[in-house]
Design an enzyme around this catalytic site. Sequence first.
Site, PDB file in Angstrom:
ATOM      1  N   TRP A 347      38.494  36.295  44.340  1.00  0.00           N
ATOM      2  CA  TRP A 347      39.230  35.049  44.069  1.00  0.00           C
ATOM      3  C   TRP A 347      40.695  35.193  44.456  1.00  0.00           C
ATOM      4  O   TRP A 347      41.409  34.212  44.582  1.00  0.00           O
ATOM      5  CB  TRP A 347      39.105  34.647  42.587  1.00  0.00           C
ATOM      6  CG  TRP A 347      39.903  35.491  41.621  1.00  0.00           C
ATOM      7  CD1 TRP A 347      39.814  36.845  41.468  1.00  0.00           C
ATOM      8  CD2 TRP A 347      40.905  35.047  40.690  1.00  0.00           C
ATOM      9  NE1 TRP A 347      40.690  37.274  40.482  1.00  0.00           N
ATOM     10  CE2 TRP A 347      41.375  36.193  39.981  1.00  0.00           C
ATOM     11  CE3 TRP A 347      41.445  33.799  40.375  1.00  0.00           C
ATOM     12  CZ2 TRP A 347      42.359  36.127  38.997  1.00  0.00           C
ATOM     13  CZ3 TRP A 347      42.426  33.740  39.386  1.00  0.00           C
ATOM     14  CH2 TRP A 347      42.879  34.894  38.717  1.00  0.00           C
ATOM     15  N   ASP A 348      41.131  36.433  44.700  1.00  0.00           N
ATOM     16  CA  ASP A 348      42.507  36.692  45.151  1.00  0.00           C
ATOM     17  C   ASP A 348      42.862  35.791  46.334  1.00  0.00           C
ATOM     18  O   ASP A 348      44.000  35.337  46.476  1.00  0.00           O
ATOM     19  CB  ASP A 348      42.654  38.153  45.642  1.00  0.00           C
ATOM     20  CG  ASP A 348      42.206  39.191  44.632  1.00  0.00           C
ATOM     21  OD1 ASP A 348      41.338  38.878  43.802  1.00  0.00           O
ATOM     22  OD2 ASP A 348      42.697  40.328  44.693  1.00  0.00           O
ATOM     23  N   GLU A 478      40.524  40.864  32.138  1.00  0.00           N
ATOM     24  CA  GLU A 478      39.250  41.596  32.084  1.00  0.00           C
ATOM     25  C   GLU A 478      39.207  42.602  30.932  1.00  0.00           C
ATOM     26  O   GLU A 478      38.227  43.336  30.802  1.00  0.00           O
ATOM     27  CB  GLU A 478      39.004  42.298  33.422  1.00  0.00           C
ATOM     28  CG  GLU A 478      38.765  41.317  34.548  1.00  0.00           C
ATOM     29  CD  GLU A 478      38.674  41.972  35.928  1.00  0.00           C
ATOM     30  OE1 GLU A 478      39.100  43.130  36.063  1.00  0.00           O
ATOM     31  OE2 GLU A 478      38.187  41.294  36.852  1.00  0.00           O
ATOM     32  N   GLN A 592      46.083  40.928  32.547  1.00  0.00           N
ATOM     33  CA  GLN A 592      46.800  40.134  33.559  1.00  0.00           C
ATOM     34  C   GLN A 592      46.895  38.692  33.103  1.00  0.00           C
ATOM     35  O   GLN A 592      46.169  38.269  32.196  1.00  0.00           O
ATOM     36  CB  GLN A 592      46.082  40.215  34.900  1.00  0.00           C
ATOM     37  CG  GLN A 592      44.734  39.537  34.959  1.00  0.00           C
ATOM     38  CD  GLN A 592      43.899  40.020  36.135  1.00  0.00           C
ATOM     39  OE1 GLN A 592      43.153  40.972  36.007  1.00  0.00           O
ATOM     40  NE2 GLN A 592      44.030  39.355  37.272  1.00  0.00           N
TER      41      GLN A 592
HETATM   42  C1  BGC Z   1      41.662  42.128  38.927  1.00  0.00           C
HETATM   43  C2  BGC Z   1      40.945  40.945  39.539  1.00  0.00           C
HETATM   44  C3  BGC Z   1      41.046  41.038  41.051  1.00  0.00           C
HETATM   45  C4  BGC Z   1      40.564  42.392  41.578  1.00  0.00           C
HETATM   46  C5  BGC Z   1      40.794  42.568  43.054  1.00  0.00           C
HETATM   47  C6  BGC Z   1      41.094  43.417  39.493  1.00  0.00           C
HETATM   48  O1  BGC Z   1      41.778  44.510  38.959  1.00  0.00           O
HETATM   49  O2  BGC Z   1      41.514  42.121  37.529  1.00  0.00           O
HETATM   50  O3  BGC Z   1      41.535  39.741  39.087  1.00  0.00           O
HETATM   51  O4  BGC Z   1      40.292  40.024  41.631  1.00  0.00           O
HETATM   52  O5  BGC Z   1      41.261  43.425  40.904  1.00  0.00           O
HETATM   53  O6  BGC Z   1      42.150  42.470  43.380  1.00  0.00           O
END
Ligand code: BGC
Length: 756
Positions: A347-348, A478, A592
């Site tokens: 989703w980045d 997360e 985050q």
């Molecule tokens: C983050 C996610 C992100 C992923 C890839 C993870 O550590 O929590 O939001 O999509 O890294 O960058």
Amino acid sequence: MNEYLKTDPWKLVEERFDPLRVESSESLFALGNGVMGGRANFEEHYSGPSLQGNYIGAVYYPDKTRVGWWKNGYPEYFAKVLNAAFWIGVDVAIDGERLDLARVEVLDFYREMDMRRSVLTRRMRVRMAGGAEVAVEAVRFLSLERRELGVVRYAVTPLDRTAEIEFSPYIDADVRNTDANYDEKFWEEVATDGDVVRSRTKKSGFEAAWAQAVTLDGARFRCTTEPEKVRHTAVVRCEAGRTATLCKYAGICSSLNHAPDELADAARAVAADGLAAGFDALLREQEEAWARRWHGCDIVIEGDDEAQQGIRFCIFMLLQTYTGVDTRLNIGPKGFTGEKYGGVTYWDTEAYCLPFYLATAGAEVARELLVYRYDQLDKAIENAAKLGFRDGAALYPMVTINGEECHNEWEITFEEIHRNGAIAYAVFNYVRYTGDEEYLAECGLEVLLSIARFWAQRITWSEARGQYVMLGVTGPNEYENNVNNNWYTSYIACWCLRYAAEAAAWVRENRPADYARICAKRGFDEGAETARWQRIVEKMYLGEDRERGIFLQQDGYLDKEQVLVADLDPAERPINQKWSWDRILRSCFIKQADVLQGIYLFQEDFDLETIRRNFRFYEARTLHESSLSPCVHAILAAKIGDMEKAYELYLRTARLDLDDYNREVEEGCHVTSMAGSWLSVVEGFGGMRVKEGVLTFAPHLPEAWRSLAFKVNYRGRVLTVKCTREAVEVACEGEPVEVEIAGVRYCVDRELRVEN
Ligand code: BGC
């Protein structure tokens, strides 16, 4: 601040050889041209620790999933953009002794990445074990203009004696990934023939061919092949002070763009054309192509050299990673700088990278990113169906390359569904920025309505509350899983339902033929479906704590012990390395931006006081252990006028890799979060938003900066916005444009200056 790398506005510079930093420099000095890229490995043999990495975008291997407790719905494989042939190789021997920086005495070492033109240069002076002193200069680039061409110029000068120098440029396709789940080799040889190696990926069946054409001051080469390797060898006798210069042109072609039986000839032709053009002409071509890329996206910060270098590095890496020439390509979290995250799409892309490309590369490039998801819509519908959703509901994968889900941790795969919201938001963001509403009729509406259908099935009616609830999700944070009513997820779900209904109405009224086509193709019954969406939006539960005046991250958040980041012993951080998972889940610490991610996306929905209260509450509990986090907080801090905090958070994002804050840059650079750094400058300090089709600015400069100037591409024009403490100046290349500065509208013909 990293004392090792020199601060320079346009360059990364390393001035000594530190064997312990070889791998981190391989990440930082990585090259890319949007379709392929690679780590800054040395051309010559190096026997010290190194992570070899060369990647061809979208050429992936489905690595069989490895998991402890298999859950239904898990993907069978993790697709990774795999390590491909080592095309840069040049073995060098001086009087029979192989040049290897791990074995010789390094007297001087200098390496620079010139970000203005994407050219990597290394100069060094070494003393061989046999005593000979030689100087070496290696220059390398991946052509932006000829996307299948890589170029190396490798010059050796014996300094103290006449020496016999053997050059042996080679291509080695016998490579592996270090992160293979079952230690498998992913490539198999198709044929090695003269100057071309051809290989095929196992299972996914991509083919690629690598060819080299070489010159060395008129010397004759002997061509030899071994399995999966081609090599040209020539020996020259060189007097002290004279330089022998090898040029190597590598053609790198894949079956993404050529029929397999034409690949070898295609690679040979790319290499031969490179040789015919010659190094100097190709270098000029590279400089011109990169000058065009920089025009329209540079940022100039006066008064803060580190911030200047930091933001240019972010822009440069993003430009190297994605250029929008192919809808099959996307932006992996590490770009072409390492294996981690497998070069696949998160989703980045929508939440962070899209606004960068929209404002710097223009509508066509950003549109490619949207089309990538449009092309994968049917897979997203299949993915949702596997999880029990019906009637054309789509759940886009958390991690993907071809539309299929690759992530296999249940709390993320099944529960981190907010990604669907970011994909819908990207359509809105694109239309808002470009004014290209046609996109809704062409592709956007199908994506939006399929996502809306998902949300309409994912909610649950709670008899107890008399409201709809969203159970069992993982928000962007997360560090909490399987929570109920994550505010961000529920808020964006409601927004998706409203926006999908608006988009449907727009297409029905303005593009009746497309509307009819979409209704037939997707079985869309607008009246019945949007009426249900509307009921859900009206009756959706969104948690709030009225006493504190904040939105509630999820049910029960306030039951947790409320400890602040300021109270946490720094030795305990990062908690994801120091604490058990169970302890993390029970704590109130946030990985985050979560509620604040929603407030950032939907800023217009909230008054400044609400933003301020939520910011103060959640910032105090957020650890920013994802690189995607500080930029969002920086933007909101600037918005509420907390410039000290905004600047502190900005520094954590802009020089994250250059200063290696997380001590992991050797794995690769955080490319997607670099787009977040750009956002914190342009949207945070520049205060840029689009409101009702008008570009608005509300600049807030950090103390340390004398001025900030940034360029944005807006609806076919390039605007340069310069903010100082005294004034805001806007210059416009192209048609006159209306802008809003600190709440007042102006028309910019060519130049505008508004005193603060
Ligand atoms: C983050 C996610 C992100 C992923 C890839 C993870 O550590 O929590 O939001 O999509 O890294 O960058």
